[in-house]
Design a protein around this motif. Structure first.
Motif, PDB file in Angstrom:
ATOM      1  N   PRO A 173       0.845  -1.204   0.000  1.00  0.00           N
ATOM      2  CA  PRO A 173       0.000   0.000   0.000  1.00  0.00           C
ATOM      3  C   PRO A 173       0.876   1.247   0.000  1.00  0.00           C
ATOM      4  O   PRO A 173       1.958   1.264   0.595  1.00  0.00           O
ATOM      5  N   ILE A 174       0.432   2.271  -0.686  1.00  0.00           N
ATOM      6  CA  ILE A 174       1.238   3.491  -0.739  1.00  0.00           C
ATOM      7  C   ILE A 174       1.420   4.026   0.682  1.00  0.00           C
ATOM      8  O   ILE A 174       0.478   4.043   1.477  1.00  0.00           O
ATOM      9  N   PRO A 175       2.625   4.404   1.056  1.00  0.00           N
ATOM     10  CA  PRO A 175       2.859   4.839   2.441  1.00  0.00           C
ATOM     11  C   PRO A 175       2.120   6.131   2.762  1.00  0.00           C
ATOM     12  O   PRO A 175       1.987   7.017   1.912  1.00  0.00           O
ATOM     13  N   GLN A 176       1.643   6.218   3.982  1.00  0.00           N
ATOM     14  CA  GLN A 176       0.896   7.394   4.419  1.00  0.00           C
ATOM     15  C   GLN A 176       1.751   8.217   5.382  1.00  0.00           C
ATOM     16  O   GLN A 176       2.215   7.698   6.397  1.00  0.00           O
ATOM     17  N   PRO A 177       1.975   9.480   5.076  1.00  0.00           N
ATOM     18  CA  PRO A 177       2.791  10.305   5.967  1.00  0.00           C
ATOM     19  C   PRO A 177       2.064  10.624   7.273  1.00  0.00           C
ATOM     20  O   PRO A 177       0.855  10.838   7.295  1.00  0.00           O
ATOM     21  N   GLY A 178       2.837  10.619   8.367  1.00  0.00           N
ATOM     22  CA  GLY A 178       2.313  11.016   9.656  1.00  0.00           C
ATOM     23  C   GLY A 178       2.638  12.467   9.931  1.00  0.00           C
ATOM     24  O   GLY A 178       3.137  13.194   9.061  1.00  0.00           O
ATOM     25  N   PRO A 179       2.384  12.919  11.150  1.00  0.00           N
ATOM     26  CA  PRO A 179       2.696  14.312  11.497  1.00  0.00           C
ATOM     27  C   PRO A 179       4.178  14.617  11.270  1.00  0.00           C
ATOM     28  O   PRO A 179       5.051  13.853  11.665  1.00  0.00           O
ATOM     29  N   ALA A 211      18.413   9.365  -3.580  1.00  0.00           N
ATOM     30  CA  ALA A 211      17.371   9.488  -4.600  1.00  0.00           C
ATOM     31  C   ALA A 211      17.012  10.949  -4.810  1.00  0.00           C
ATOM     32  O   ALA A 211      17.233  11.793  -3.942  1.00  0.00           O
ATOM     33  N   VAL A 212      16.454  11.238  -5.980  1.00  0.00           N
ATOM     34  CA  VAL A 212      15.836  12.539  -6.239  1.00  0.00           C
ATOM     35  C   VAL A 212      14.398  12.276  -6.664  1.00  0.00           C
ATOM     36  O   VAL A 212      14.093  11.285  -7.334  1.00  0.00           O
ATOM     37  N   GLY A 213      13.531  13.164  -6.239  1.00  0.00           N
ATOM     38  CA  GLY A 213      12.121  13.007  -6.570  1.00  0.00           C
ATOM     39  C   GLY A 213      11.392  14.307  -6.356  1.00  0.00           C
ATOM     40  O   GLY A 213      11.998  15.386  -6.309  1.00  0.00           O
ATOM     41  N   GLU A 214      10.069  14.211  -6.233  1.00  0.00           N
ATOM     42  CA  GLU A 214       9.261  15.415  -6.018  1.00  0.00           C
ATOM     43  C   GLU A 214       8.324  15.199  -4.844  1.00  0.00           C
ATOM     44  O   GLU A 214       7.835  14.088  -4.591  1.00  0.00           O
ATOM     45  N   VAL A 215       8.077  16.262  -4.135  1.00  0.00           N
ATOM     46  CA  VAL A 215       7.180  16.226  -2.983  1.00  0.00           C
ATOM     47  C   VAL A 215       5.739  16.045  -3.473  1.00  0.00           C
ATOM     48  O   VAL A 215       5.280  16.748  -4.374  1.00  0.00           O
ATOM     49  N   VAL A 216       5.054  15.080  -2.859  1.00  0.00           N
ATOM     50  CA  VAL A 216       3.624  14.884  -3.124  1.00  0.00           C
ATOM     51  C   VAL A 216       2.788  15.587  -2.063  1.00  0.00           C
ATOM     52  O   VAL A 216       1.801  16.243  -2.359  1.00  0.00           O
ATOM     53  N   ALA A 258       8.247   7.340  -1.081  1.00  0.00           N
ATOM     54  CA  ALA A 258       8.943   7.289   0.203  1.00  0.00           C
ATOM     55  C   ALA A 258       8.329   8.284   1.171  1.00  0.00           C
ATOM     56  O   ALA A 258       7.949   9.386   0.779  1.00  0.00           O
ATOM     57  N   VAL A 259       8.235   7.879   2.433  1.00  0.00           N
ATOM     58  CA  VAL A 259       7.799   8.772   3.501  1.00  0.00           C
ATOM     59  C   VAL A 259       8.974   9.007   4.432  1.00  0.00           C
ATOM     60  O   VAL A 259       9.609   8.050   4.887  1.00  0.00           O
ATOM     61  N   LEU A 260       9.264  10.280   4.700  1.00  0.00           N
ATOM     62  CA  LEU A 260      10.398  10.633   5.557  1.00  0.00           C
ATOM     63  C   LEU A 260      10.034  11.820   6.438  1.00  0.00           C
ATOM     64  O   LEU A 260       9.188  12.642   6.068  1.00  0.00           O
ATOM     65  N   PRO A 261      10.713  11.949   7.589  1.00  0.00           N
ATOM     66  CA  PRO A 261      10.589  13.193   8.351  1.00  0.00           C
ATOM     67  C   PRO A 261      11.022  14.373   7.477  1.00  0.00           C
ATOM     68  O   PRO A 261      11.959  14.260   6.682  1.00  0.00           O
ATOM     69  N   ALA A 262      10.344  15.482   7.632  1.00  0.00           N
ATOM     70  CA  ALA A 262      10.610  16.639   6.768  1.00  0.00           C
ATOM     71  C   ALA A 262      12.062  17.088   6.839  1.00  0.00           C
ATOM     72  O   ALA A 262      12.612  17.565   5.836  1.00  0.00           O
ATOM     73  N   ASP A 263      12.713  16.908   7.999  1.00  0.00           N
ATOM     74  CA  ASP A 263      14.098  17.370   8.115  1.00  0.00           C
ATOM     75  C   ASP A 263      15.099  16.424   7.458  1.00  0.00           C
ATOM     76  O   ASP A 263      16.294  16.690   7.448  1.00  0.00           O
ATOM     77  N   GLN A 264      14.626  15.297   6.900  1.00  0.00           N
ATOM     78  CA  GLN A 264      15.501  14.377   6.182  1.00  0.00           C
ATOM     79  C   GLN A 264      15.329  14.492   4.668  1.00  0.00           C
ATOM     80  O   GLN A 264      15.854  13.673   3.914  1.00  0.00           O
TER      81      GLN A 264
END
Length: 345
Positions: free
Chosen positions: A35-41, A83-88, A112-118
């Motif tokens: 399943p596509i990852p869901q970002p948390g807070p 990696a390089v990509g674009e923010v969804v 990919a889901v990551l903390p914003a500071d990463q």
């Protein structure tokens, strides 16, 4: 990169199916749909466009990874890489907005889901987002922070046909080297290093005894070593060193890519007496010790790319599903320069 894209329900990723016993092969990986990852807070969802393969993954998959700055990989883990990509999507508190081009370390997957500071936004220093995946920062840092390059220096780059080495020789020349010598395991790659990237001479490993070949390629000796390999090549470099030579150890591929070892050791026989009497300095380079290098390298790399003074050689691999085979080929020394996987065009 487009700013708005419909989201699928699932995302594909490459996992390490089993921990390799020896060198990794394509069969050690698995393409998995999740399943596509869901970002948390505080988290960002990124759609990956490209990621780069790097030989150090073998160490993460091996049995010798103490002190490595990235987490080890075991069977079932999703593989990682720059990696390089674009923010969804991004949290309101973040300066990132949908459509922003970014870089991060969670390649080998579509989303990919990551903390914003990463997640780091890409600036406009480089003319192509893929250029942010070039692996020249360590070579630039080692040559500017550890060894220096003086006008007329003879610089030896071991492993010259890889992702780092193809840039390292060009960097050395741009910093003032008078003669640049490389090493590789392939006559065809040796020809390309001379014809395309300006190497003056290249020693082909396995084409005869290494030390005599090096002495012929650098008859006056070497002033600077940028070592990506170790082993017999480091041993021979000590013999070829001029008084006051400066050695920077950046990689250890002779051990990392030895199927009989655990990926995190690379023994070499060194004549320490020669180091003493010649006054040779030997230092290891890690980017963490030089946090200012990355931004400086990016600025200079961008200027060199735009002026045509440097090339970024890489093999483009289309399709996430082809990454395992491409990584096996990288380990086997098939490719010239970097290896970049295109996830989405």
């Amino acid at each position: 990169m487009p700013a708005e894209l419909p989201l699928p329900r699932t995302s594909r990723e490459i996992r390490l199916a089993v921990t390799p016993d020896g060198l990794p092969e394509a069969t050690h990986f698995a393409l998995v749909e999740t399943p596509i990852p869901q970002p948390g807070p505080g988290e960002v969802l990124v759609r990956n466009h490209h990621f780069v393969l790097f030989a150090g993954l073998r160490t993460l998959m091996g049995t010798e990874n103490d002190g490595v700055p990235l987490p080890p990989l075991r069977g079932g883990d999703t593989v990682i890489g720059p990696a390089v990509g674009e923010v969804v999507s991004a949290p309101d508190s973040s300066p990132l907005r949908p459509g922003d081009a970014v870089t991060h370390l969670l390649g080998w997957r579509e989303y990919a889901v990551l903390p914003a500071d990463q997640v780091l936004p890409l600036g406009d220093e480089l003319p192509d987002p893929v250029a942010y995946l070039a692996q020249g920062s360590a070579a630039y840092g080692a040559l500017t922070r550890l060894t220096g390059v003086r006008p007329g220096d003879t610089v030896l780059v071991t492993g010259a046909a890889g992702a780092v080495g193809t840039l390292a020789g060009q960097i050395a020349r741009l910093l003032g080297a008078g003669r640049v010598v490389g090493t590789t395991g392939s006559p065809a790659k040796a020809e390309r290093l001379v014809a395309e990237l300006g190497y003056d001479a290249v020693v082909v490993r396995g084409a005869g005894e290494f030390a005599p070949q090096l002495a012929e390629a650098a008859p006056g000796g070497i002033d600077v070593l940028l070592d990506l390999v170790g082993g017999e090549q480091l041993t021979a470099a000590v013999e070829a060193a001029r008084p006051g030579a400066r050695f920077a150890l950046v990689g250890a591929l002779s051990g990392q890519l030895d199927g009989g070892r655990g990926g995190g050791s690379a023994p070499a026989g060194i004549d320490t007496y020669r180091l003493i009497v010649k006054g040779v300095s030997v230092r290891g380079y890690t980017g963490a010790d030089h946090p200012d290098v990355e931004a400086e390298w990016t600025r200079r790399f961008g200027a060199w790319l735009r002026s045509g003074e440097i090339r970024f050689p890489y093999t483009a691999v289309a399709g996430l599903e082809n990454a395992p085979r491409a990584f096996q080929e990288l380990v086997e020394g098939v490719h010239f320069g970097g290896v970049v996987v295109e996830v989405f065009s």
